[in-house]
Design an enzyme around this catalytic site. Structure first.
Site: not given
Length: 180
Positions: A118, A95, A139, A75, A113-114, A37, A137, A13
């Protein structure tokens, strides 16, 4: 497998810079069909870093999906085919301005997980050296330092809403004597 859903068709999509969104037509365990989805993501890393004076480095960062600033451990996303440990070292330095050569893997988790694949690999380090802050740039993060007592209070007061950060804090609280 009794709970497996088999994809009959997959339609992309949306294909963006960091995610793809697919619509799957699936066969359910009861032989009926439905739609799912799915957000496809390359994965991410997170690093809980403890300074020599027993402070955890956190970052404050505005998160658009929540429309507010969250307090999190450093992260970032994995680049295609990037080793998670290398990515964790890169993200920590980018960071926070600290680097490390020694990471302990806390674990791998699926945050949502639904609807997303990731997987976040979470690391811990207490072996820090000064490095070079090098934010992307787009962030904008602010490093803050929390003592263990401040972390406990922040968790108790629901100031920490990020799952990977809560998981990392549990590791630190279970594995380190913080009576210094």
């Amino acid at each position: 497998m009794i709970h497996e859903e088999k994809s009959l068709s997959i339609e992309t999509i949306y294909s963006g810079k960091i995610i793809e969104v697919e619509r799957h037509k699936v066969t359910l365990p009861n032989e009926k069909t439905s739609y799912r989805e799915v957000v496809k993501h390359n994965g991410a890393v997170a690093i809980c870093a403890l300074t020599p004076d027993q402070k955890v480095i956190l970052v404050k960062q505005y998160r658009k999906p929540m429309e507010k600033v969250l307090l999190e451990i450093p992260a970032g996303k994995l680049e295609p085919n990037e080793n998670p440990e290398d990515a964790a070292k890169r993200e920590l330095e980018e960071e926070t301005g600290y680097k490390t050569e020694h990471l302990v893997k806390i674990g791998e988790v699926y945050g949502t997980p639904g609807f997303s694949n990731e997987k976040i690999t979470i690391y811990f380090t207490e072996d820090l050296q000064k490095g070079t802050l090098n934010l992307d740039e787009d962030e904008f993060v602010e490093s803050v330092y929390y003592s263990i007592d401040e972390i406990k209070n922040a968790v108790h007061n629901n100031e920490i809403e990020d799952a990977k950060t809560l998981i990392a804090f549990q590791y630190v609280l279970l594995n380190y004597n913080h009576s210094k």
